[in-house]
Write a protein that holds these residues in place. Structure first.
Motif, mmCIF file in Angstrom:
data_model
loop_
_atom_site.group_PDB
_atom_site.id
_atom_site.type_symbol
_atom_site.label_atom_id
_atom_site.label_comp_id
_atom_site.label_asym_id
_atom_site.label_seq_id
_atom_site.Cartn_x
_atom_site.Cartn_y
_atom_site.Cartn_z
ATOM 1 N N TYR A 89 0.939 -1.253 -0.151
ATOM 2 C CA TYR A 89 -0.218 0.011 -0.034
ATOM 3 C C TYR A 89 0.968 1.281 0.112
ATOM 4 C CZ TYR A 89 -4.014 -3.086 1.040
ATOM 5 O OH TYR A 89 -4.891 -3.987 1.152
ATOM 6 N N MET A 123 1.397 5.295 0.239
ATOM 7 C CA MET A 123 0.984 6.666 0.981
ATOM 8 C C MET A 123 1.934 7.528 0.092
ATOM 9 S SD MET A 123 1.005 5.226 4.961
ATOM 10 C CE MET A 123 2.474 4.038 4.860
ATOM 11 N N ILE A 137 -3.545 13.232 1.325
ATOM 12 C CA ILE A 137 -2.889 11.954 0.775
ATOM 13 C C ILE A 137 -3.999 11.176 -0.119
ATOM 14 C CG2 ILE A 137 -4.296 10.652 2.610
ATOM 15 C CD1 ILE A 137 -1.992 8.720 2.958
ATOM 16 N N MET A 194 -5.805 8.997 -2.430
ATOM 17 C CA MET A 194 -6.627 7.681 -1.941
ATOM 18 C C MET A 194 -7.470 7.242 -3.532
ATOM 19 S SD MET A 194 -6.189 7.273 0.891
ATOM 20 C CE MET A 194 -7.507 5.911 1.510
ATOM 21 N N LEU A 203 -5.868 3.184 0.056
ATOM 22 C CA LEU A 203 -4.460 3.666 -0.468
ATOM 23 C C LEU A 203 -4.173 2.895 -1.793
ATOM 24 C CD1 LEU A 203 -2.738 3.153 2.853
ATOM 25 C CD2 LEU A 203 -3.221 5.368 1.719
ATOM 26 N N GLU A 207 -6.468 15.286 5.648
ATOM 27 C CA GLU A 207 -6.167 14.189 6.959
ATOM 28 C C GLU A 207 -7.347 13.970 7.791
ATOM 29 O OE1 GLU A 207 -3.478 14.359 10.932
ATOM 30 O OE2 GLU A 207 -3.156 16.249 9.441
ATOM 31 N N GLN A 215 -6.022 -0.002 7.290
ATOM 32 C CA GLN A 215 -5.510 1.188 6.396
ATOM 33 C C GLN A 215 -5.623 2.332 7.270
ATOM 34 O OE1 GLN A 215 -6.252 1.733 2.260
ATOM 35 N NE2 GLN A 215 -6.874 -0.421 2.178
ATOM 36 N N ARG A 216 -6.710 2.516 8.041
ATOM 37 C CA ARG A 216 -7.139 3.828 8.774
ATOM 38 C C ARG A 216 -5.965 3.880 9.833
ATOM 39 N NH1 ARG A 216 -11.507 6.618 8.390
ATOM 40 N NH2 ARG A 216 -12.652 4.431 7.680
ATOM 41 N N ILE A 244 -2.637 4.796 8.363
ATOM 42 C CA ILE A 244 -2.594 6.175 7.838
ATOM 43 C C ILE A 244 -2.595 7.225 9.003
ATOM 44 C CG2 ILE A 244 -4.079 8.370 6.645
ATOM 45 C CD1 ILE A 244 -5.357 5.781 4.935
ATOM 46 N N ARG A 245 -3.258 6.902 10.236
ATOM 47 C CA ARG A 245 -3.257 7.697 11.257
ATOM 48 C C ARG A 245 -1.782 7.551 11.731
ATOM 49 N NH1 ARG A 245 -7.297 8.958 14.406
ATOM 50 N NH2 ARG A 245 -8.369 7.262 13.631
ATOM 51 N N TYR A 275 0.699 7.440 9.894
ATOM 52 C CA TYR A 275 1.627 8.157 8.891
ATOM 53 C C TYR A 275 1.522 9.488 9.141
ATOM 54 C CZ TYR A 275 1.701 10.792 4.498
ATOM 55 O OH TYR A 275 1.978 11.813 3.508
#
Length: 312
Positions: free
Chosen positions: A16, A18, A27, A29, A41, A108, A122-123, A126-127, A129
């Motif tokens: 995935y 980012m 980001i 998506m 992602l 974000e 993924q969430r 991403i958090r 990230y």
């Protein structure tokens, strides 16, 4: 794409990606299906399975989306049985690039609180990230900072021009992990390689340069060193990888050459230490034993700890 450095057909790998728009914390998506209100992602199924090899990731993004990127780091790895998911953070060098119809830049807050994602994993990544992007980067290796790769490309190209090695194409990021980053540059007079190392290996470029001057037939030709950045620029070293040679004599010769270098340097240890090589002689190692007695692991039993103390 070149043949994979490492490929494990028994495992399933999913990457995935980012990709930030710039420094405004948006980001990239992608919709899971046309007209679907579910997002993911960007996903990539690689043939190359080596953790640190990243040129295939950058190439995939360029060939698939016409987007010029470099890889900063692998942020997260998850595994279930023979399935592995890796999440890579990329650096976007085209902030004005417009996504295709099934993709969009997402701020974000929206991606963390409002967007419907394909899976909860993924969430959470991403958090992590965004937390990483907001955090202080002063202790990170240079190649994990935005803009680093473009600076390296310019530095390599400038030095190549000064050596009358005319650049044929932009630099290529080959490998990026905690130990180093490798970038190569094709010129009219062969390939130049840049190796960047973290702070705790900062002595390596200087030492490699010194050893290359002393053993020119056995080490790469180091053309330039940037001490503060931990960079060394080398010409390509001709020959075949030892791992591809099924010849005992070749392996024996390699060990012999390595031993000869070690023996030759025995009388130069203080000079090497002065150049920054860590001091690990026996007296130093012996002086560290007492300190170990104060932090023995809890996994040892009392009898084992007492035995260790007696041995010390």
């Amino acid at each position: 794409m070149d043949s994979p450095t490492y490929h494990n057909p028994a495992m399933s790998f999913t990457y995935y990606l980012m990709i930030p728009r710039g420094e405004d914390f948006q980001i990239l998506m992608q919709q899971t299906a046309p007209d679907a209100d579910m997002w993911t992602l960007p996903v990539y199924i690689p043939d190359e399975h080596h953790f640190g090899m990243v040129d295939h990731i950058n190439t995939h993004v360029w060939q698939t989306y016409d987007l010029y990127v470099a890889t900063l780091r692998c942020l997260h790895i998850a595994q279930q049985d023979d399935i592995i998911w890796r999440f890579y953070i990329l650096d976007n060098y085209m902030p004005d690039w417009h996504p295709p119809a099934d993709m969009r830049w997402v701020p974000e807050q929206e991606v963390l609180e409002e967007l419907t994602l394909a899976d909860d994993q993924q969430r959470e990544v991403i958090r992590a990230y965004f937390d990483w992007m907001h955090s202080d980067n002063s202790l990170r290796a240079g190649w994990m900072r935005q803009g680093w790769f473009l600076n390296v490309n310019n530095w390599m190209s400038d030095l190549a021009d000064r050596m009358s090695m005319w650049v044929q194409q932009p630099a290529v990021q080959r490998r990026a992990w905690s130990r180093s980053c490798i970038v190569d540059l094709e010129t009219t007079d062969g390939t130049l390689f840049l190796k960047a190392v973290p702070t705790f290996f900062a002595y390596e470029p200087v030492i490699t340069r010194v050893l290359a001057l002393r053993y020119p037939e056995l080490l790469p030709d180091v053309r330039a060193v940037h001490v503060d950045n931990g960079w060394m620029l080398m010409r390509e070293f001709d020959g075949s990888l030892l791992s591809t040679i099924n010849d005992f004599a070749a392996w024996k010769n390699t060990v012999r050459y390595y031993g000869e270098i070690q023996a030759d340097l025995v009388t130069n240890t203080q000079s090497l230490i002065a150049l920054g090589v860590p001091d690990r002689h026996l007296d130093y190692l012996a002086s560290q034993i007492e300190g170990l007695l104060h932090s023995l692991p809890d996994a040892l039993t009392p009898d084992e700890k007492e035995e260790f103390v007696q041995l010390a």
